[in-house]
Design a protein around this motif. Structure first.
Motif, short mmCIF file in Angstrom:
data_model
loop_
_atom_site.label_atom_id
_atom_site.label_comp_id
_atom_site.label_asym_id
_atom_site.label_seq_id
_atom_site.Cartn_x
_atom_site.Cartn_y
_atom_site.Cartn_z
N SER A 189 -5.19 4.09 0.08
CA SER A 189 -5.15 2.91 -0.78
C SER A 189 -5.84 1.74 -0.08
O SER A 189 -5.89 1.69 1.14
CB SER A 189 -3.71 2.52 -1.09
N ARG A 190 -6.31 0.80 -0.89
CA ARG A 190 -7.05 -0.30 -0.29
C ARG A 190 -6.63 -1.63 -0.90
O ARG A 190 -6.32 -1.71 -2.09
CB ARG A 190 -8.55 -0.07 -0.52
N THR A 191 -6.65 -2.67 -0.10
CA THR A 191 -6.39 -4.01 -0.64
C THR A 191 -7.28 -5.03 0.05
O THR A 191 -7.67 -4.87 1.20
CB THR A 191 -4.91 -4.40 -0.48
N LEU A 240 0.85 -1.19 0.00
CA LEU A 240 0.00 0.00 0.00
C LEU A 240 0.89 1.24 0.00
O LEU A 240 1.80 1.35 0.81
CB LEU A 240 -0.90 0.00 1.24
N ILE A 241 0.61 2.15 -0.92
CA ILE A 241 1.46 3.34 -1.04
C ILE A 241 0.92 4.50 -0.22
O ILE A 241 1.66 5.23 0.40
CB ILE A 241 1.57 3.77 -2.53
N ASN A 242 -0.39 4.69 -0.22
CA ASN A 242 -0.96 5.83 0.49
C ASN A 242 -1.98 5.41 1.53
O ASN A 242 -2.49 4.30 1.49
CB ASN A 242 -1.64 6.81 -0.49
N GLU A 243 -2.30 6.37 2.39
CA GLU A 243 -3.28 6.13 3.45
C GLU A 243 -4.64 5.73 2.88
O GLU A 243 -5.39 5.00 3.50
CB GLU A 243 -3.43 7.44 4.23
N LYS A 293 3.05 -1.64 4.07
CA LYS A 293 3.24 -0.37 3.37
C LYS A 293 4.73 -0.17 3.21
O LYS A 293 5.54 -0.88 3.78
CB LYS A 293 2.60 0.76 4.15
#
Lengths: 458, 104, 471
Positions: free
Chosen positions: C390-392, C385-388, C415
């Motif tokens: 972002s979702r997976t 995950l790159i940013n706050e 992250k």
């Protein structure tokens, strides 16, 4: 035509039977305060408009309730007689022998509750604990004695009827159950022990447990349910609501050893506040079908939940554990470990999900499911899911399905241990990891013995 | 040895047609291929849906849910996503009635 | 007429005759889909009667199936489907002007150093004539060995028996709504046959074949790797493919006969208006091996789960997948392995990166039927995950009916670590460079399996994507 008459003329709602119907709900509510009667009526409305789960629903994909449960053949177990308030403390002698045998091992306890077919038949709690303000009583009695607490917590923010068909049915028809209240700062050194007995076939038992631990309180709770093999199907429906306020420490253990033909359905939810610890252990050994829904919500920063599970299936047993870990606050921690062994034609389903909600930074969440298949015809399905909506997290999950560790087995046999006892040792070693993480007095022994019995018969 | 059990009147399953019936709790698909009646388990080996909701083409039944196909004579799966066969049953037609033998 | 407008609108004389084949009859169906349109498509292609019937039946199945309610958000797709052209002849499809290609895509081409002619191909503006010579010499070599590498239309025309024997046996129209749609309106794609024992060192590249029939919206590929053959097929490319079309739904069927070894590599980078819903599946026989190498970048929503059905003893399946979900994108990808025979083995390795509001989901199935003794499967999923924002997600299904099987699944989410970043920055890198380096390291285990030119482009692309990802 009015709306009401439209409903009347339409086909009857799913799951409404000769005995499970609105009249039964009205009878249950007859002598209850208005808030509770309304709550039951509302729950019944939800029940009627909620279809019976089908395998087309993701969460019921592997458990076909329509095939496995015959609601038409069930009659609700008798309710506690009105005004039994003082008659609760009946001697243990009147209890079924099977239940007495279970309780005989549970001397070491802060208090006991004995329940037969969902109705509380015995409660004891030491005077000293009662003086600290700790409450342990039947739910029916708590309605009279602690209405504010029940109105706030019962079937509201933990397991409301909207959670599902069974949750609604239970909220509408529950007969009795357990209420445990631990005030702020109070502490119980020994566990509270609940022993339940299911007496026969053809019954539908609806029971609830409500545990409220105020800030800094400390308590452990062991909930055991047992029966003989039944001559016909019975439904044992259990709803468990556990609330741990800031800094409280709660351990909840469920030990299910029902007999053949029992259909066990449990919906458990734990709410953990700031820095609270709320650990659970679910042991599933009995019943023909057992479906356990456990949802752990981590609501306060620094909350912590260890979630342990152990199952051993044989014959044609079907277990379905459906768990979720909801991280709704930052810096909380949850760790789930469910392990199971499957013999005969047993089928186990594990579905678990970790949800890290937006803003729950600093989450640590883990989930592990391991299955051992011991026979040609056993089956295991494992669905460990993650949904992550924050980036500063440590999350992982793992699932395995496999056979006995052959190397360990050969090692034991090379040391002169015959094959069958060696296999038992390996299985016990595999499952023992779960018990060793929540070694409440007595539980480890009981579970170990029950599994050994199963292994010998297998 | 299991008994022959009446499953349906032949008139309900004319040539080129299929019929889903329940015989002593077993879901069974009857398929009439040019006058010969075959019986297989009425449950797709892929995801357990009833095959009787599908279509019969020649000797093959196609599951309406995911397109799997089975040969009704042998029970063999002939198209993905099904791989495993479906169970077959012995059939006898006497006096306009279709009988099946459920097996052990 | 559209044809004239297109030519005038181009303003690029050198391409005026480069892409419009004057002798070709321009044809496209009206928007939307019904039986008449399916008949038109089949008639245009001068197909045999059985194919028309197949298409019409598939259309009925498509119409009867509800929109999937799982996976990505398809709620706006229904409207899109009412408006699109279900069949456009290739010459017509290329009728876009360079001016219409979005600036950001043009910039990306330049930054990637893609030659101008190739840029036009990627932007849907022309065919890559330069590659034709290369392709022809290889083709002669392959033909000498009996290899068939044709457009799917030519496959049906020139090899009717072989085609009919395998077509739609791996992915029947009824499999899912979009397989049904593809079956009704398919156009473009490849037909490949590798004869017994033939081993090809040079990959078959769909890229070389662009001049025949460009990969269409509803491409259909059928590949048969006969006994003990060995080949590698590559399609797609890492650079963004711009298309005015917003819907792509392919079906890829691969039959790997006993002892054969087949690898299928696909890298797709659709522009972010695209719904990309693909069914790709391999039937793997005794002692055969199938490898999917699947890279998904771009698109609005991709739903794609390469599958291996291991039906013969000792069959092996492998799925390596990379997904990159940039801002506003959803990659719902993964893989399926079905073990239906003894001693079968499989591995799935999935790596995903989510950036901005991007979401990547792994969805997978590992099924072991009773009797598939000594089967082994291992699944590993890693999400970065790159940013706050972002979702997976990870949604594996593990269904095991066999005692003597060993199945494992593991997934981790992480992250980019601050310590890693600070360390690299202390060595003189900018934050963006450091981020790109970490991401490259993350996907390296899969990138190293790619053909070199793809790996190089992928790396460059990640650098571009990491710009603006920090701070």
């Amino acid at each position: 035509m009015t709306e009401a008459s439209v409903i009347e003329t339409s086909a009857p709602a799913e799951g409404v039977t000769e005995t499970l119907n609105r009249e039964a709900v009205e009878r249950a509510a007859a002598q209850e305060p208005t808030w509770l009667a309304e709550r039951r009526a509302h729950a019944w409305d939800v029940y009627e408009r909620t279809p019976l789960p089908s395998t087309k629903l993701e969460e019921w994909r592997y458990t076909d309730v329509r095939r496995l449960l015959d609601l038409d053949a069930l009659t609700p177990a008798p309710r506690p007689e009105a005004g039994t308030g003082e008659a609760l403390l009946e001697g243990l002698d009147g209890l079924p022998a099977g239940l007495r045998a279970v309780m005989a091992e549970d001397r070491e306890a802060a208090g006991h509750v004995a329940i037969v077919d969902g109705c509380v038949r015995h409660v004891d709690l030491s005077d000293e604990l009662a003086r600290q303000g700790i409450v342990l009583t039947s739910l029916a009695r708590a309605v009279q004695l602690h209405p504010e607490l029940l109105e706030e917590h019962l079937a509201t923010h933990a397991v409301p009827p909207e959670e599902g068909k069974f949750q609604a049915l239970n909220a509408a028809l529950w007969a009795d159950g357990v209420f445990l209240y631990v005030p702020a700062g109070a502490s119980l050194d020994l566990p509270v022990r609940v022993s339940r007995w299911l007496s026969g076939g053809g019954l539908a038992v609806f029971s609830r447990t409500l545990i409220v631990a105020e800030a800094g309180a400390r308590v452990s709770f062991v909930d055991e349910i047992v029966s003989d093999d039944l001559d016909a199907q019975s439904l044992e429906s259990s709803v468990v609501e556990v609330i741990a306020r800031d800094g409280a420490q709660v351990q909840y253990v469920s030990l299910q050893r029902l007999g053949h033909r029992a259909f066990y359905q449990a919906a458990q939810r734990t709410l953990a506040g700031r820095d609270a610890t709320l650990d659970t252990l679910n042991v599933s050994l009995g019943a023909s079908v057992a479906r356990v829904d456990l949802n752990a919500r981590l609501l306060g920063p620094g909350a912590n939940s260890d979630m342990l599970g152990l199952y051993f299936g044989d014959g044609d047993q079907h277990f379905d554990h459906n768990t979720s870990q909801d991280h709704e606050a930052p810096n909380a921690h949850s760790d789930l470990l469910y392990k199971g062994a499957l013999d005969g034609h047993a089928h186990a389903v594990f579905r678990g999900i970790i949800r890290v909600h937006e803003g729950a930074q600093g989450t640590d969440a883990y989930q592990t499911n391991r299955n051992l298949i011991l026979s040609e015809h056993a089956r295991a399905d494992s669905l460990p899911n993650l949904e992550i909506e924050a980036d500063d997290v440590r999350c992982s999950h793992g699932a395995t399905v496999g056979q006995l560790d052959q190397e360990t087995l050969f090692y034991l046999m090379s040391r002169g241990i015959p094959q069958q006892p060696a296999e038992r040792l390996v299985v016990m070693g595999f499952l023992g990891e779960v018990l060793s993480r929540l070694p409440l007095g007595g539980v480890v022994d009981k579970v170990t013995r029950a599994i050994e019995v199963k292994l010998r018969h297998g | 040895m299991a008994e022959w059990v009446a499953a349906a009147d032949l008139t309900r399953c004319p040539p080129g047609n299929m019929l889903g019936v329940e015989v002593e709790g077993h879901p069974i698909l009857l398929a009439n291929v040019d006058g010969d009646v075959y019986a297989v388990e009425d449950r797709c080996s892929h995801e357990d849906y009833p095959l009787s909701d599908g279509e019969l083409e020649g000797t093959e039944v196609e599951c309406i849910y995911h397109g799997a196909r089975f040969d009704v004579c042998s029970g063999r799966a002939t198209c993905l996503p099904a791989i495993r066969p479906v169970k077959t049953y012995e059939v006898d037609v006497r006096d306009g009635t279709i009988y099946v033998r459920l097996g052990d | 007429m559209p044809q004239n407008e297109v030519i005038e609108g181009l303003g690029l004389d050198e391409y005026k005759y480069g892409f419009v084949d004057e002798e070709q009859h321009v044809f496209r169906t009206r928007p939307g889909l019904d039986e008449e349109i399916v008949r038109q498509i089949s008639a245009q292609k001068e197909e045999p009667e059985w194919m028309l019937e197949f298409r019409l039946k598939a259309l009925k199945i498509y119409e009867s199936k509800p929109m999937p309610t799982w996976g990505g958000d398809l709620s706006e797709l229904e409207d899109t489907l009412d408006q699109i052209y279900f069949y456009v002849r290739p010459s017509e499809r290329m009728g876009t002007s360079w001016d219409e290609v979005p600036e950001n895509i043009k910039r990306t081409y330049e930054r990637l150093g893609i030659p101008e002619a190739e840029q036009k191909v990627l932007a849907g503006l022309g065919a890559q004539y330069e590659s034709e010579m290369v392709y022809h010499s290889l083709k002669e070599e392959w033909e000498a060995q009996g290899v068939i590498f044709d457009s799917i239309e030519d496959g049906l025309r020139k090899h009717p028996e072989l085609f009919r024997k395998y077509f739609a046996t791996v992915v029947p129209p009824g499999d899912n709504k979009f397989a049904a749609l593809n079956s009704a309106v398919w156009s473009g794609g490849s037909f490949v046959y590798i004869p017994p024992g033939v081993e090809l060192d040079t990959p078959l590249q769909a890229y070389f074949r662009v001049n025949q029939e460009r990969m269409g919206q509803f491409e259909r590929t059928l590949i048969i790797a006969d006994e003990n053959s060995r080949a590698h097929y590559i399609e797609g490319c890492t650079a963004p493919v711009y298309s005015t079309e917003s819907f792509h739904s392919g079906v890829i069927e691969i039959v790997v006969l006993p002892g054969a070894h087949f690898r299928y590599t696909t890298i797709q980078n659709w522009s972010n208006n695209m719904y990309n819903l693909v069914t790709q599946r391999a039937l793997v026989h005794r002692g055969a091996a199938m490898e999917w190498l699947d890279g998904n970048l771009g698109s609005k929503l991709t739903m794609k789960y390469p599958s291996c059905y291991l039906v013969g003893e000792g069959a092996h399946g492998s799925i390596l997948s990379i997904a990159y979900a940039g801002d506003g994108q959803h990659q719902d990808t993964g893989g399926k392995v079905v073990h239906a025979a003894p001693n079968t083995s499989s591995t799935i390795v999935s790596k995903s990166i989510s950036k901005g509001h991007g979401r990547s989901s792994y969805r997978g199935l590992c099924k072991v039927y009773e009797g598939a003794v000594n089967s082994r499967s291992n699944v590993e999923c890693d999400a970065l995950l790159i940013n706050e924002t972002s979702r997976t997600d990870t949604y594996p299904y593990i269904e095991i009916e066999e005692k003597r099987a060993s199945v494992g699944h593991e997934a981790t989410v992480s992250k980019v670590g601050d310590e890693q970043l600070f360390y690299l920055m202390s060595r003189g890198m900018s934050e963006e460079e450091a981020m790109a380096l970490i991401v490259r390291g993350f996907i390296e285990p899969i990138a190293k399996e790619l053909p070199l030119e793809y790996a190089v482009e992928l790396n460059k692309l990640i650098e571009l994507e990491m710009e603006g990802s920090v701070g």
